[in-house]
Design a protein around this motif. Structure first.
Motif, short mmCIF file in Angstrom:
data_model
loop_
_atom_site.label_atom_id
_atom_site.label_comp_id
_atom_site.label_asym_id
_atom_site.label_seq_id
_atom_site.Cartn_x
_atom_site.Cartn_y
_atom_site.Cartn_z
N GLY A 51 -128.05 -58.18 8.22
CA GLY A 51 -127.54 -59.32 8.97
C GLY A 51 -128.59 -60.11 9.73
N CYS A 52 -129.83 -59.64 9.72
CA CYS A 52 -130.93 -60.31 10.41
C CYS A 52 -132.18 -60.26 9.55
N TYR A 69 -133.72 -55.26 17.24
CA TYR A 69 -133.70 -55.86 15.89
C TYR A 69 -134.55 -55.10 14.87
N CYS A 99 -134.11 -64.71 12.16
CA CYS A 99 -132.78 -65.28 11.92
C CYS A 99 -131.74 -64.16 12.04
N GLU A 100 -130.59 -64.48 12.61
CA GLU A 100 -129.53 -63.48 12.72
C GLU A 100 -128.20 -64.05 12.26
N SER A 101 -127.20 -63.20 12.26
CA SER A 101 -125.83 -63.57 11.86
C SER A 101 -125.77 -64.00 10.40
N LEU A 140 -124.42 -63.27 6.89
CA LEU A 140 -123.31 -62.51 6.33
C LEU A 140 -123.65 -61.85 5.00
#
Length: 106
Positions: free
Chosen positions: A15-16, A40, A46-48, A50
């Protein structure tokens, strides 16, 4: 602002996308969580994210930029060769030169 150097990779929990290189340490980036390496598993890029395939594409950005630069350099070099009007030969020469450069880098 320059891009965070690669390599980038998918974080342990997914997810990251993270880097082992610090994100630019300017005043704007402080206290944003980008440097929370324990949480992390690296410096946050970058995160979120999917989908895993999306994360793979994002994590590949530094290498894709390097490949584009190599392709451009080789294209310029081979376009200066006189008598290379045969497109197939030019393509083969460029392909061989790019592959040789990639072996040195990866």
């Amino acid at each position: 602002m320059p891009m965070t150097p690669g390599p980038w990779r998918i974080a342990k929990g997914g997810g990251c996308v993270v880097s082992d290189n610090p994100v630019n340490d300017g005043p704007r980036e402080r206290d944003t969580g980008h440097g929370d390496v324990e949480y992390y598993g690296g410096f946050l890029i970058c995160e979120s994210i999917l989908k895993k395939d999306d994360a793979l594409v994002i994590a590949s950005v530094p290498e894709l930029i390097d490949l584009a630069k190599i392709g451009y350099e080789v294209s310029i070099q081979t376009s200066m060769i006189r008598g290379m009007n045969d497109r197939v030969k030019v393509y083969q020469l460029r392909h061989r030169a790019i592959m040789e450069r990639l072996k040195l880098r990866f």
